[in-house]
Design a protein around this motif. Structure first.
Motif, PDB file in Angstrom:
ATOM      1  N   LYS A   9       0.832  -1.213   0.000  1.00  0.00           N
ATOM      2  CA  LYS A   9       0.000   0.000   0.000  1.00  0.00           C
ATOM      3  C   LYS A   9       0.864   1.260   0.000  1.00  0.00           C
ATOM      4  CE  LYS A   9      -3.914  -2.191   2.337  1.00  0.00           C
ATOM      5  NZ  LYS A   9      -4.756  -2.230   3.558  1.00  0.00           N
ATOM      6  N   MET A  10       1.980   1.198   0.714  1.00  0.00           N
ATOM      7  CA  MET A  10       2.880   2.349   0.733  1.00  0.00           C
ATOM      8  C   MET A  10       3.379   2.668  -0.668  1.00  0.00           C
ATOM      9  SD  MET A  10       6.584   2.790   2.586  1.00  0.00           S
ATOM     10  CE  MET A  10       7.359   1.879   1.234  1.00  0.00           C
ATOM     11  N   MET A  11       3.772   1.650  -1.442  1.00  0.00           N
ATOM     12  CA  MET A  11       4.275   1.869  -2.793  1.00  0.00           C
ATOM     13  C   MET A  11       3.184   2.412  -3.716  1.00  0.00           C
ATOM     14  SD  MET A  11       7.420   1.353  -2.607  1.00  0.00           S
ATOM     15  CE  MET A  11       7.684   1.603  -4.364  1.00  0.00           C
ATOM     16  N   ILE A  12       1.945   1.961  -3.517  1.00  0.00           N
ATOM     17  CA  ILE A  12       0.844   2.490  -4.323  1.00  0.00           C
ATOM     18  C   ILE A  12       0.659   3.987  -4.054  1.00  0.00           C
ATOM     19  CG2 ILE A  12      -1.661   2.420  -4.668  1.00  0.00           C
ATOM     20  CD1 ILE A  12      -1.525  -0.589  -4.120  1.00  0.00           C
ATOM     21  N   ILE A  13       0.744   4.378  -2.778  1.00  0.00           N
ATOM     22  CA  ILE A  13       0.595   5.789  -2.425  1.00  0.00           C
ATOM     23  C   ILE A  13       1.747   6.613  -3.003  1.00  0.00           C
ATOM     24  CG2 ILE A  13       0.516   7.420  -0.508  1.00  0.00           C
ATOM     25  CD1 ILE A  13      -0.760   5.197   1.163  1.00  0.00           C
ATOM     26  N   VAL A  14       2.966   6.085  -2.890  1.00  0.00           N
ATOM     27  CA  VAL A  14       4.137   6.807  -3.412  1.00  0.00           C
ATOM     28  C   VAL A  14       4.035   6.966  -4.928  1.00  0.00           C
ATOM     29  CG1 VAL A  14       6.632   6.703  -3.728  1.00  0.00           C
ATOM     30  CG2 VAL A  14       5.640   6.111  -1.515  1.00  0.00           C
ATOM     31  N   ASN A  15       3.653   5.901  -5.631  1.00  0.00           N
ATOM     32  CA  ASN A  15       3.498   5.985  -7.087  1.00  0.00           C
ATOM     33  C   ASN A  15       2.443   7.013  -7.466  1.00  0.00           C
ATOM     34  OD1 ASN A  15       5.447   4.047  -7.714  1.00  0.00           O
ATOM     35  ND2 ASN A  15       4.003   2.348  -7.507  1.00  0.00           N
ATOM     36  N   ILE A 111       1.078   5.714   5.961  1.00  0.00           N
ATOM     37  CA  ILE A 111       0.941   7.040   5.343  1.00  0.00           C
ATOM     38  C   ILE A 111       2.189   7.871   5.603  1.00  0.00           C
ATOM     39  CG2 ILE A 111      -0.399   9.180   5.351  1.00  0.00           C
ATOM     40  CD1 ILE A 111      -2.831   7.548   6.087  1.00  0.00           C
ATOM     41  N   PHE A 112       2.680   7.807   6.846  1.00  0.00           N
ATOM     42  CA  PHE A 112       3.884   8.560   7.195  1.00  0.00           C
ATOM     43  C   PHE A 112       5.078   8.112   6.360  1.00  0.00           C
ATOM     44  CE2 PHE A 112       7.808   8.914   9.635  1.00  0.00           C
ATOM     45  CZ  PHE A 112       7.824  10.254   9.947  1.00  0.00           C
ATOM     46  N   MET A 113       5.266   6.802   6.232  1.00  0.00           N
ATOM     47  CA  MET A 113       6.401   6.290   5.466  1.00  0.00           C
ATOM     48  C   MET A 113       6.244   6.606   3.992  1.00  0.00           C
ATOM     49  SD  MET A 113       8.727   5.182   7.377  1.00  0.00           S
ATOM     50  CE  MET A 113       9.719   4.509   6.033  1.00  0.00           C
ATOM     51  N   ALA A 114       5.011   6.605   3.470  1.00  0.00           N
ATOM     52  CA  ALA A 114       4.793   6.986   2.071  1.00  0.00           C
ATOM     53  C   ALA A 114       5.197   8.438   1.850  1.00  0.00           C
ATOM     54  CB  ALA A 114       3.329   6.774   1.697  1.00  0.00           C
ATOM     55  N   PHE A 272       3.373  12.387  14.882  1.00  0.00           N
ATOM     56  CA  PHE A 272       3.350  13.401  13.832  1.00  0.00           C
ATOM     57  C   PHE A 272       2.019  13.362  13.083  1.00  0.00           C
ATOM     58  CE2 PHE A 272       4.436  15.255   9.706  1.00  0.00           C
ATOM     59  CZ  PHE A 272       5.156  16.376  10.084  1.00  0.00           C
ATOM     60  N   SER A 273       1.565  12.165  12.734  1.00  0.00           N
ATOM     61  CA  SER A 273       0.294  12.025  12.021  1.00  0.00           C
ATOM     62  C   SER A 273      -0.869  12.494  12.888  1.00  0.00           C
ATOM     63  CB  SER A 273       0.096  10.568  11.603  1.00  0.00           C
ATOM     64  OG  SER A 273       1.116  10.153  10.722  1.00  0.00           O
ATOM     65  N   LYS A 274      -0.802  12.201  14.190  1.00  0.00           N
ATOM     66  CA  LYS A 274      -1.877  12.620  15.094  1.00  0.00           C
ATOM     67  C   LYS A 274      -1.939  14.146  15.185  1.00  0.00           C
ATOM     68  CE  LYS A 274      -2.189  10.248  18.808  1.00  0.00           C
ATOM     69  NZ  LYS A 274      -1.912   9.704  20.169  1.00  0.00           N
ATOM     70  N   LYS A 275      -0.765  14.791  15.259  1.00  0.00           N
ATOM     71  CA  LYS A 275      -0.751  16.253  15.330  1.00  0.00           C
ATOM     72  C   LYS A 275      -1.249  16.883  14.035  1.00  0.00           C
ATOM     73  CE  LYS A 275       0.409  18.473  18.167  1.00  0.00           C
ATOM     74  NZ  LYS A 275      -0.355  19.048  19.307  1.00  0.00           N
ATOM     75  N   LEU A 276      -0.922  16.271  12.897  1.00  0.00           N
ATOM     76  CA  LEU A 276      -1.429  16.783  11.633  1.00  0.00           C
ATOM     77  C   LEU A 276      -2.939  16.637  11.554  1.00  0.00           C
ATOM     78  CD1 LEU A 276       1.130  15.598   8.920  1.00  0.00           C
ATOM     79  CD2 LEU A 276       0.753  17.903   9.761  1.00  0.00           C
ATOM     80  N   ALA A 277      -3.463  15.562  12.153  1.00  0.00           N
ATOM     81  CA  ALA A 277      -4.907  15.322  12.086  1.00  0.00           C
ATOM     82  C   ALA A 277      -5.690  16.412  12.801  1.00  0.00           C
ATOM     83  CB  ALA A 277      -5.237  13.962  12.687  1.00  0.00           C
ATOM     84  N   VAL A 278      -5.105  16.963  13.871  1.00  0.00           N
ATOM     85  CA  VAL A 278      -5.809  18.002  14.629  1.00  0.00           C
ATOM     86  C   VAL A 278      -5.375  19.403  14.213  1.00  0.00           C
ATOM     87  CG1 VAL A 278      -6.051  16.484  16.605  1.00  0.00           C
ATOM     88  CG2 VAL A 278      -4.080  18.010  16.481  1.00  0.00           C
TER      89      VAL A 278
END
Length: 538
Positions: A9-15, A111-114, A272-278
């Protein structure tokens, strides 16, 4: 919901991200020409390659291999961190991924790694551009083993830069909202532009590389710095040293980037993802906060009553004052030009054929204060054309919807704001510096120079196409004439310095000429105020 990284899934997001990057185009409103941002990326990479070539020359210029490696790794760490902070801030702080992808069965780590891989792909290109020439030169001069070690430490330095940048953003997210972070990023961009503009002129004049290399030695506190770890790792491969110092530094150079990257993935990614969410929620809540209805008059309001006529000129003054302080693009284009005041002062004060001490001692007997008088005009006058362009140019319909009979008042109001906000403070600083060096005899020169500067500023404004403030769409086609205007300004300022230098022998003439200069300023200002709509550039 999965909690670990899903590679597929990460590679799909990156592509998908890379595909969107190549298909994103910027449409020019006037001629509908489409240009992909890949061309812009290639230009940036060429610039980075040129910087890398300049740093690569140190491989041959510095006799100390260790010093050369420290300088290079410091440069890579700084450039990568600044690139992440300035150019990739929108990618790092993009909340679209959380809104679109996170509701699906995809973990925040994926998502973060993508996002991280997406950035690392671009950073790899920047790293190659920066280090291509230094690596080639190192292979050529020091051999294969040293060159391979150099490549490895460069990659480890980039990992440290990524970790440092994410840590920086986490701290900002902890104590700031989205708007404040954007402000901080903007000032980082301005700082980088000023740093390179000033550094290009100043650093070569104050650093003697040969004497630096000859007296170079590491102090105990230097071993806490990552560039020193990397440099000593490469130095160990170059000299085949296996003593305790080189082993310890090699362990730090390899271990710390690996550990920090693991910490980034394991602990910082979810936070980091949690802080971005809010982030958006905080912005919405902040926008709902009410302010007191009782507000004190601002500085712009007070000054506008002193230097402007009532009505539209005063309104244009206050509007220009506030927009120039808030608009990101204006600050990015105009603020770095203020750094040229420092550059010109340094270039003319500290001559290359004299030491700094000798130049400073000889200043009181020179007429170099003329540079201090007229340099502010050269830098501030560039804002006349910059002030006409704005990304929100569509809002200029307000000018045409109001009963403005003389749009020239809008122009003079914005010009006065530019003078009061930027020229006058810069001029007073130059006056204070000159007063400290040359003392009271230069007061009449600065008074005469002030009138000269104001007259020249309004002449430049009269000769420049008359655009309403912030009413034009930023485009290369419309802004290509700026270089011609800059050349005209340089010629005019050079002539002013020449005339002023001739009049130094006749100081009493200053007071006889000043009334004519003031009359000229008033005449041009009134002529600008009376400009009709047909004289406003479309």
């Amino acid at each position: 919901m999965p909690t670990e990284i899903d590679f597929d899934k990460m590679m799909i997001i990156v592509n998908a991200k890379l595909t969107m990057d190549t298909r994103r185009v910027y449409l020019n409103y006037k001629n509908a020409k489409q240009n992909e941002n890949r061309n812009h990326l290639n230009t940036v990479l060429l610039i980075y390659g040129f910087f890398g070539l300049m740093i690569g020359v140190l491989v041959f210029a510095l006799p100390s291999f260790l010093l050369c490696m420290i300088i290079f790794h410091t440069y890579v760490l700084f450039m990568m961190a600044m690139t992440l902070i300035t150019d990739f801030s929108t990618v790092l702080l993009d909340t679209a991924d959380n809104q679109i992808i996170l509701p699906r069965p995809i973990s925040s780590k994926t998502i973060f790694m993508a996002r991280l891989v997406h950035i690392m792909i671009y950073l790899l290109q920047f790293t190659i551009a920066l280090s291509f020439f230094p690596v080639i030169f190192t292979f050529f001069k020091y051999g294969i083993l040293t060159g391979i070690g150099f490549c490895v430490t460069t990659f480890l330095t980039v990992l440290l830069a990524v970790f440092t940048t994410y840590l920086f953003y986490l701290v900002m997210l902890r104590f700031s909202n989205e708007q404040k972070i954007k402000e901080i990023v903007t000032y980082f961009q301005i700082f980088m532009t000023i740093f390179f503009a000033v550094g290009y002129q100043i650093i070569p004049r104050i650093i003697n590389l040969k004497s630096l290399a000859g007296s170079f030695e590491l102090h105990w506190y230097a071993y806490f710095l990552p560039p020193v770890w990397m440099a000593l790792l490469v130095d160990g491969l170059h000299t085949l040293s296996v003593d305790r110092l080189h082993i310890a530094m090699a362990a730090l150079a390899i271990g710390i980037p690996v550990i920090t990257f693991w910490v980034l993935n394991k602990y910082l990614a979810p936070y980091f993802s949690k802080k971005l969410a809010v982030l958006n929620n905080d912005a919405v809540e902040g926008s709902k906060r009410t302010k007191s209805n009782i507000q004190k008059p601002s500085i712009s309001q007070k000054l506008s009553t002193l230097v402007c006529k009532k009505g539209f000129e005063r309104s244009a003054f206050e509007m220009t004052w506030k927009i120039t302080g808030r608009d990101k693009q204006f600050r990015l284009q105009f603020y770095p030009s203020l750094a040229y005041i420092l550059i010109f002062v340094f270039v003319f004060v500290f001559r290359s054929n004299q030491s700094i001490g000798e130049s400073w001692e000889n200043l009181p007997s020179s007429s170099n204060f003329l540079v201090l008088i007229y340099v502010p005009l050269f830098t501030i006058s560039t804002g006349i054309l910059i002030m006409a362009f704005n990304e929100n140019f569509q809002a200029s319909w307000i000018f045409y919807s109001t009963p403005v009979n003389k749009p020239g008042e809008l122009l003079t109001g914005s010009l006065k704001a530019l003078l009061m906000k930027y020229f006058l403070p810069a001029y007073l600083i130059m006056f204070a510096l000159a007063l400290y060096i040359w003392h009271w005899p230069i007061v009449d020169d600065f008074l005469f120079g002030l009138c000269n500067n104001l007259l020249s500023f309004f002449i430049i404004a009269a000769l420049t196409p008359h655009y309403l403030p912030f009413s034009r769409q930023p485009s290369t086609q419309q802004q290509t004439g700026r270089i011609v205007i800059v050349l005209v300004q340089m010629v005019m300022i050079g002539a002013l310095i020449g005339i002023h230098y001739v009049l130094l022998k006749f100081p009493t003439i200053f007071y006889a000429v000043i009334p004519f200069l003031v009359a000229g300023i008033i005449a041009i200002l009134k002529n600008l105020q009376k400009l009709p709509w047909r004289r406003i550039a479309a």
